[in-house]
Design a protein around this motif. Structure first.
Motif, PDB file in Angstrom:
ATOM      1  N   LEU A   1       0.811  -1.214   0.000  1.00 19.40           N
ATOM      2  CA  LEU A   1       0.000   0.000   0.000  1.00 19.40           C
ATOM      3  C   LEU A   1       0.847   1.267   0.000  1.00 19.40           C
ATOM      4  CD1 LEU A   1      -2.784  -1.074   2.507  1.00 19.40           C
ATOM      5  CD2 LEU A   1      -2.974  -0.908   0.018  1.00 19.40           C
ATOM      6  N   ARG A   2       2.137   1.137   0.258  1.00 19.67           N
ATOM      7  CA  ARG A   2       3.011   2.317   0.318  1.00 19.67           C
ATOM      8  C   ARG A   2       4.044   2.352  -0.808  1.00 19.67           C
ATOM      9  NH1 ARG A   2       0.868   6.518   2.869  1.00 19.67           N
ATOM     10  NH2 ARG A   2       0.148   6.014   4.950  1.00 19.67           N
ATOM     11  N   LEU A   3       4.011   1.352  -1.685  1.00 20.79           N
ATOM     12  CA  LEU A   3       4.969   1.311  -2.797  1.00 20.79           C
ATOM     13  C   LEU A   3       4.373   1.981  -4.034  1.00 20.79           C
ATOM     14  CD1 LEU A   3       6.136  -2.411  -2.565  1.00 20.79           C
ATOM     15  CD2 LEU A   3       7.472  -0.385  -1.956  1.00 20.79           C
ATOM     16  N   PRO A   4       5.189   2.713  -4.801  1.00 22.52           N
ATOM     17  CA  PRO A   4       4.679   3.216  -6.079  1.00 22.52           C
ATOM     18  C   PRO A   4       4.467   2.028  -7.026  1.00 22.52           C
ATOM     19  CG  PRO A   4       6.849   4.171  -5.533  1.00 22.52           C
ATOM     20  CD  PRO A   4       6.549   3.131  -4.514  1.00 22.52           C
ATOM     21  N   ALA A   5       3.299   1.981  -7.659  1.00 21.27           N
ATOM     22  CA  ALA A   5       2.996   0.880  -8.581  1.00 21.27           C
ATOM     23  C   ALA A   5       3.748   1.070  -9.895  1.00 21.27           C
ATOM     24  CB  ALA A   5       1.496   0.820  -8.824  1.00 21.27           C
ATOM     25  N   LYS A   6       3.967  -0.040 -10.592  1.00 17.05           N
ATOM     26  CA  LYS A   6       4.672  -0.026 -11.881  1.00 17.05           C
ATOM     27  C   LYS A   6       3.666   0.070 -13.024  1.00 17.05           C
ATOM     28  CE  LYS A   6       8.818  -2.061 -10.253  1.00 17.05           C
ATOM     29  NZ  LYS A   6       8.869  -1.200  -9.108  1.00 17.05           N
TER      30      LYS A   6
ATOM     31  N   GLN B   1      -4.099  -2.848  -3.591  1.00 18.20           N
ATOM     32  CA  GLN B   1      -4.941  -3.303  -2.493  1.00 18.20           C
ATOM     33  C   GLN B   1      -5.109  -4.821  -2.476  1.00 18.20           C
ATOM     34  OE1 GLN B   1      -8.059  -0.058  -3.372  1.00 18.20           O
ATOM     35  NE2 GLN B   1      -8.318  -0.546  -1.198  1.00 18.20           N
ATOM     36  N   ILE B   2      -4.751  -5.477  -3.587  1.00 16.91           N
ATOM     37  CA  ILE B   2      -4.752  -6.946  -3.587  1.00 16.91           C
ATOM     38  C   ILE B   2      -3.314  -7.458  -3.749  1.00 16.91           C
ATOM     39  CG2 ILE B   2      -7.170  -7.231  -4.296  1.00 16.91           C
ATOM     40  CD1 ILE B   2      -6.031  -7.899  -7.167  1.00 16.91           C
ATOM     41  N   ASN B   3      -2.369  -6.630  -3.271  1.00 24.31           N
ATOM     42  CA  ASN B   3      -0.948  -6.989  -3.235  1.00 24.31           C
ATOM     43  C   ASN B   3      -0.328  -7.156  -4.624  1.00 24.31           C
ATOM     44  OD1 ASN B   3       1.472  -7.470  -1.925  1.00 24.31           O
ATOM     45  ND2 ASN B   3       1.072  -9.643  -1.622  1.00 24.31           N
ATOM     46  N   ILE B   4      -0.832  -6.384  -5.595  1.00 29.42           N
ATOM     47  CA  ILE B   4      -0.243  -6.373  -6.939  1.00 29.42           C
ATOM     48  C   ILE B   4       0.147  -4.921  -7.231  1.00 29.42           C
ATOM     49  CG2 ILE B   4      -0.677  -6.722  -9.403  1.00 29.42           C
ATOM     50  CD1 ILE B   4      -2.627  -8.987  -8.510  1.00 29.42           C
ATOM     51  N   THR B   5       1.454  -4.656  -7.238  1.00 30.71           N
ATOM     52  CA  THR B   5       1.899  -3.264  -7.381  1.00 30.71           C
ATOM     53  C   THR B   5       2.049  -2.872  -8.849  1.00 30.71           C
ATOM     54  OG1 THR B   5       4.148  -4.000  -6.963  1.00 30.71           O
ATOM     55  CG2 THR B   5       2.966  -3.069  -5.095  1.00 30.71           C
ATOM     56  N   LYS B   6       0.905  -2.897  -9.527  1.00 29.16           N
ATOM     57  CA  LYS B   6       0.824  -2.474 -10.926  1.00 29.16           C
ATOM     58  C   LYS B   6      -0.283  -1.442 -11.040  1.00 29.16           C
ATOM     59  CE  LYS B   6       2.388  -6.644 -13.321  1.00 29.16           C
ATOM     60  NZ  LYS B   6       1.973  -7.629 -14.333  1.00 29.16           N
TER      61      LYS B   6
ATOM     62  N   ASP C   1      -4.313   7.635  -6.061  1.00 33.02           N
ATOM     63  CA  ASP C   1      -3.410   7.772  -4.901  1.00 33.02           C
ATOM     64  C   ASP C   1      -2.831   6.408  -4.507  1.00 33.02           C
ATOM     65  OD1 ASP C   1      -3.415  10.500  -4.497  1.00 33.02           O
ATOM     66  OD2 ASP C   1      -4.701  10.451  -2.719  1.00 33.02           O
ATOM     67  N   HIS C   2      -3.661   5.363  -4.523  1.00 37.55           N
ATOM     68  CA  HIS C   2      -3.173   4.021  -4.174  1.00 37.55           C
ATOM     69  C   HIS C   2      -2.007   3.603  -5.076  1.00 37.55           C
ATOM     70  CE1 HIS C   2      -5.687   2.589  -0.966  1.00 37.55           C
ATOM     71  NE2 HIS C   2      -6.804   2.829  -1.620  1.00 37.55           N
ATOM     72  N   LEU C   3      -2.023   4.037  -6.315  1.00 43.46           N
ATOM     73  CA  LEU C   3      -0.961   3.669  -7.252  1.00 43.46           C
ATOM     74  C   LEU C   3       0.348   4.404  -6.935  1.00 43.46           C
ATOM     75  CD1 LEU C   3      -2.993   3.693 -10.587  1.00 43.46           C
ATOM     76  CD2 LEU C   3      -2.700   1.821  -8.935  1.00 43.46           C
ATOM     77  N   ASN C   4       0.241   5.428  -6.109  1.00 47.67           N
ATOM     78  CA  ASN C   4       1.406   6.212  -5.721  1.00 47.67           C
ATOM     79  C   ASN C   4       1.790   6.008  -4.257  1.00 47.67           C
ATOM     80  OD1 ASN C   4       1.787   7.546  -8.292  1.00 47.67           O
ATOM     81  ND2 ASN C   4      -0.141   8.570  -7.866  1.00 47.67           N
ATOM     82  N   GLY C   5       1.209   4.984  -3.625  1.00 47.14           N
ATOM     83  CA  GLY C   5       1.536   4.682  -2.234  1.00 47.14           C
ATOM     84  C   GLY C   5       0.948   5.665  -1.237  1.00 47.14           C
ATOM     85  N   ILE C   6      -0.120   6.350  -1.634  1.00 42.10           N
ATOM     86  CA  ILE C   6      -0.748   7.363  -0.773  1.00 42.10           C
ATOM     87  C   ILE C   6      -2.092   6.850  -0.263  1.00 42.10           C
ATOM     88  CG2 ILE C   6      -1.694   9.722  -0.720  1.00 42.10           C
ATOM     89  CD1 ILE C   6       0.327  10.344  -3.044  1.00 42.10           C
ATOM     90  N   MET C   7      -2.309   6.981   1.040  1.00 44.51           N
ATOM     91  CA  MET C   7      -3.587   6.605   1.649  1.00 44.51           C
ATOM     92  C   MET C   7      -4.428   7.878   1.819  1.00 44.51           C
ATOM     93  SD  MET C   7      -3.288   3.318   2.044  1.00 44.51           S
ATOM     94  CE  MET C   7      -4.479   2.760   3.271  1.00 44.51           C
ATOM     95  N   PHE C   8      -5.752   7.727   1.827  1.00 50.23           N
ATOM     96  CA  PHE C   8      -6.627   8.907   1.888  1.00 50.23           C
ATOM     97  C   PHE C   8      -6.343   9.755   3.124  1.00 50.23           C
ATOM     98  CE2 PHE C   8      -9.118   5.940   4.420  1.00 50.23           C
ATOM     99  CZ  PHE C   8      -9.710   6.734   5.393  1.00 50.23           C
TER     100      PHE C   8
END
Length: 184
Positions: A15-20, A65-70, A156-163
């Motif tokens: 949840l805190r990693l930038p997605a690829k 959110q389902i542990n896939i950082t894409k 935001d989730h794709l950038n590791g940002i929580m609301f």
């Protein structure tokens, strides 16, 4: 089918990693992941399905959110006029936004957060989003109101940002001057 057991909760590193970026054209595996994100939000809004599978209602879900950082999101929400905004997108990004802010009067929630976080989340009132649909078509969406807020939350989730990162710690219910209240 995604259920609540597949959704990672706050504190999980994904949840805190930038997605690829997703390589396009998308692989069958990536298309299936995107499809499953959309199925979750649609199923979670169906009272029978939600009860049968113990799904918490959601209007958006992002791959981290389902542990896939894409970079993949699914949004299924209606605006105040009842228009449906239902989009499953690869590599969505905000390409322009208003200076004017808005916020949800009831605050925001998240399927990855099992607690109520009090406070207003300032968002852009209007955003233009660019992304790629499952069939490879590139889309440009001009959004306002609740749909604009939901897309910003998911991106935001794709950038590791929580609301709750946007909530003013000193004054959680501070309203920025001129911000537009949005009812859910």
């Amino acid at each position: 089918m995604i259920t609540m057991k597949d959704i990672v909760r706050e504190g999980h590193p994904s949840l805190r990693l930038p997605a690829k970026d997703v390589s396009l054209p998308a692989s069958e595996e990536d298309k299936n992941i995107l499809k499953s994100l959309m199925e979750y939000v649609q199923n979670s809004q169906d009272p029978e399905m939600a009860e049968k599978y113990g799904l918490r209602p959601g209007i958006g879900l992002a791959a981290p959110q389902i542990n896939i950082t894409k970079k993949m999101i699914a949004v299924h929400v209606r605006d105040k006029k009842g228009n449906l905004f239902s989009h499953a997108l690869f590599n969505p990004k905000i390409i322009s936004h208003s200076l004017e802010k808005s916020y949800l009067t009831a605050g925001e929630g998240c399927l990855s957060v099992d607690r109520v976080v009090p406070g207003f989340v300032p968002r852009h009132s209007r955003v233009t989003i660019k992304g790629t649909k499952m069939d490879g078509e590139e889309v440009k969406l001009r959004l306002r109101g609740l749909p604009a807020i939901v897309f910003q939350h998911e991106i935001d989730h794709l950038n590791g940002i929580m609301f709750y990162d946007h909530i003013n710690e000193k004054d959680p219910f501070e309203i920025e001057s001129g911000a537009v209240p949005i009812e859910r």
